[in-house]
Design a protein around this motif. Structure first.
Motif, PDB file in Angstrom:
ATOM      1  N   GLN A 131       0.830  -1.203   0.000  1.00 28.54           N
ATOM      2  CA  GLN A 131       0.000   0.000   0.000  1.00 28.54           C
ATOM      3  C   GLN A 131       0.871   1.263   0.000  1.00 28.54           C
ATOM      4  O   GLN A 131       0.617   2.208  -0.752  1.00 28.54           O
ATOM      5  CB  GLN A 131      -0.909  -0.004   1.238  1.00 28.54           C
ATOM      6  N   THR A 132       1.908   1.279   0.813  1.00 26.16           N
ATOM      7  CA  THR A 132       2.814   2.427   0.873  1.00 26.16           C
ATOM      8  C   THR A 132       3.481   2.667  -0.471  1.00 26.16           C
ATOM      9  O   THR A 132       3.566   3.807  -0.936  1.00 26.16           O
ATOM     10  CB  THR A 132       3.869   2.224   1.975  1.00 26.16           C
ATOM     11  N   ARG A 133       3.941   1.593  -1.112  1.00 21.24           N
ATOM     12  CA  ARG A 133       4.569   1.735  -2.439  1.00 21.24           C
ATOM     13  C   ARG A 133       3.569   2.285  -3.451  1.00 21.24           C
ATOM     14  O   ARG A 133       3.907   3.167  -4.243  1.00 21.24           O
ATOM     15  CB  ARG A 133       5.133   0.401  -2.924  1.00 21.24           C
ATOM     16  N   LEU A 134       2.335   1.763  -3.435  1.00 24.82           N
ATOM     17  CA  LEU A 134       1.322   2.246  -4.379  1.00 24.82           C
ATOM     18  C   LEU A 134       1.000   3.723  -4.147  1.00 24.82           C
ATOM     19  O   LEU A 134       0.904   4.502  -5.103  1.00 24.82           O
ATOM     20  CB  LEU A 134       0.044   1.409  -4.268  1.00 24.82           C
ATOM     21  N   ILE A 135       0.829   4.118  -2.905  1.00 21.81           N
ATOM     22  CA  ILE A 135       0.529   5.518  -2.594  1.00 21.81           C
ATOM     23  C   ILE A 135       1.664   6.424  -3.078  1.00 21.81           C
ATOM     24  O   ILE A 135       1.429   7.441  -3.735  1.00 21.81           O
ATOM     25  CB  ILE A 135       0.291   5.713  -1.079  1.00 21.81           C
ATOM     26  N   ASN A 136       2.893   6.033  -2.774  1.00 16.53           N
ATOM     27  CA  ASN A 136       4.036   6.878  -3.137  1.00 16.53           C
ATOM     28  C   ASN A 136       4.283   6.914  -4.636  1.00 16.53           C
ATOM     29  O   ASN A 136       4.450   7.983  -5.215  1.00 16.53           O
ATOM     30  CB  ASN A 136       5.294   6.406  -2.415  1.00 16.53           C
ATOM     31  N   GLU A 137       4.334   5.778  -5.271  1.00 16.57           N
ATOM     32  CA  GLU A 137       4.691   5.713  -6.689  1.00 16.57           C
ATOM     33  C   GLU A 137       3.582   6.228  -7.602  1.00 16.57           C
ATOM     34  O   GLU A 137       3.857   6.794  -8.648  1.00 16.57           O
ATOM     35  CB  GLU A 137       5.062   4.290  -7.084  1.00 16.57           C
ATOM     36  N   LYS A 138       2.335   6.038  -7.208  1.00 15.94           N
ATOM     37  CA  LYS A 138       1.214   6.487  -8.035  1.00 15.94           C
ATOM     38  C   LYS A 138       0.694   7.857  -7.589  1.00 15.94           C
ATOM     39  O   LYS A 138      -0.291   8.350  -8.124  1.00 15.94           O
ATOM     40  CB  LYS A 138       0.097   5.442  -8.029  1.00 15.94           C
ATOM     41  N   HIS A 139       1.375   8.451  -6.588  1.00 18.40           N
ATOM     42  CA  HIS A 139       1.032   9.784  -6.093  1.00 18.40           C
ATOM     43  C   HIS A 139      -0.457   9.887  -5.737  1.00 18.40           C
ATOM     44  O   HIS A 139      -1.142  10.819  -6.137  1.00 18.40           O
ATOM     45  CB  HIS A 139       1.411  10.859  -7.115  1.00 18.40           C
ATOM     46  N   LEU A 140      -0.920   8.899  -4.969  1.00 15.32           N
ATOM     47  CA  LEU A 140      -2.322   8.885  -4.579  1.00 15.32           C
ATOM     48  C   LEU A 140      -2.592   9.914  -3.483  1.00 15.32           C
ATOM     49  O   LEU A 140      -1.779  10.112  -2.586  1.00 15.32           O
ATOM     50  CB  LEU A 140      -2.731   7.492  -4.088  1.00 15.32           C
ATOM     51  N   ASN A 141      -3.728  10.556  -3.560  1.00 14.95           N
ATOM     52  CA  ASN A 141      -4.167  11.509  -2.561  1.00 14.95           C
ATOM     53  C   ASN A 141      -5.210  10.801  -1.695  1.00 14.95           C
ATOM     54  O   ASN A 141      -6.298  10.486  -2.167  1.00 14.95           O
ATOM     55  CB  ASN A 141      -4.782  12.736  -3.247  1.00 14.95           C
ATOM     56  N   MET A 142      -4.896  10.585  -0.437  1.00 18.35           N
ATOM     57  CA  MET A 142      -5.790   9.822   0.423  1.00 18.35           C
ATOM     58  C   MET A 142      -7.038  10.613   0.827  1.00 18.35           C
ATOM     59  O   MET A 142      -7.942  10.059   1.443  1.00 18.35           O
ATOM     60  CB  MET A 142      -5.043   9.294   1.647  1.00 18.35           C
ATOM     61  N   LEU A 143      -7.124  11.885   0.454  1.00 17.67           N
ATOM     62  CA  LEU A 143      -8.357  12.647   0.652  1.00 17.67           C
ATOM     63  C   LEU A 143      -9.319  12.441  -0.510  1.00 17.67           C
ATOM     64  O   LEU A 143     -10.496  12.788  -0.406  1.00 17.67           O
ATOM     65  CB  LEU A 143      -8.043  14.139   0.811  1.00 17.67           C
ATOM     66  N   ASP A 144      -8.822  11.861  -1.589  1.00 19.09           N
ATOM     67  CA  ASP A 144      -9.623  11.612  -2.792  1.00 19.09           C
ATOM     68  C   ASP A 144     -10.366  10.281  -2.655  1.00 19.09           C
ATOM     69  O   ASP A 144      -9.735   9.234  -2.496  1.00 19.09           O
ATOM     70  CB  ASP A 144      -8.704  11.589  -4.013  1.00 19.09           C
ATOM     71  N   PRO A 145     -11.704  10.303  -2.719  1.00 19.88           N
ATOM     72  CA  PRO A 145     -12.469   9.053  -2.592  1.00 19.88           C
ATOM     73  C   PRO A 145     -12.088   8.001  -3.643  1.00 19.88           C
ATOM     74  O   PRO A 145     -12.100   6.810  -3.346  1.00 19.88           O
ATOM     75  CB  PRO A 145     -13.923   9.495  -2.761  1.00 19.88           C
ATOM     76  N   GLU A 146     -11.730   8.428  -4.843  1.00 19.92           N
ATOM     77  CA  GLU A 146     -11.338   7.466  -5.884  1.00 19.92           C
ATOM     78  C   GLU A 146     -10.032   6.763  -5.522  1.00 19.92           C
ATOM     79  O   GLU A 146      -9.886   5.565  -5.769  1.00 19.92           O
ATOM     80  CB  GLU A 146     -11.212   8.160  -7.238  1.00 19.92           C
TER      81      GLU A 146
END
Length: 90
Positions: free
Chosen positions: A46-61
């Protein structure tokens, strides 16, 4: 003696999580069906996906995407991986 759970990822009895990792029914379900080992492995992915894909955890998508990936991971289905990630020792 540590509590155990029949882990849905590894299909065997393993150490259980000490408490639900998420709020609500989903957290209870995970605590009852996912081992501590599987949860820790998911957290690393999960950490790798968030960092590498630049996910915004405030974004519902972004959150929905991670929940889908989490369920796929625990059910031993194909999951996305961070591009360019090379596991340690390879």
């Amino acid at each position: 003696m540590a509590q155990t759970v029949f882990c849905r990822k590894y299909q065997q009895e393993l150490d259980a999580l000490a408490f639900p990792p998420l709020p609500g029914p989903k957290g209870q379900e995970i605590q009852q069906t996912v081992s501590k080992r599987a949860w820790e492995e998911w957290q690393a992915l999960q950490t790798r996906l968030i960092n590498e894909k630049h996910l915004n955890m405030l974004d519902p998508e972004s959150r929905a995407y991670l929940m889908t990936q989490m369920n796929r991971f625990f059910d031993n289905q194909e999951t996305d991986h961070a591009e360019g990630y090379v596991p340690t020792g390879q």
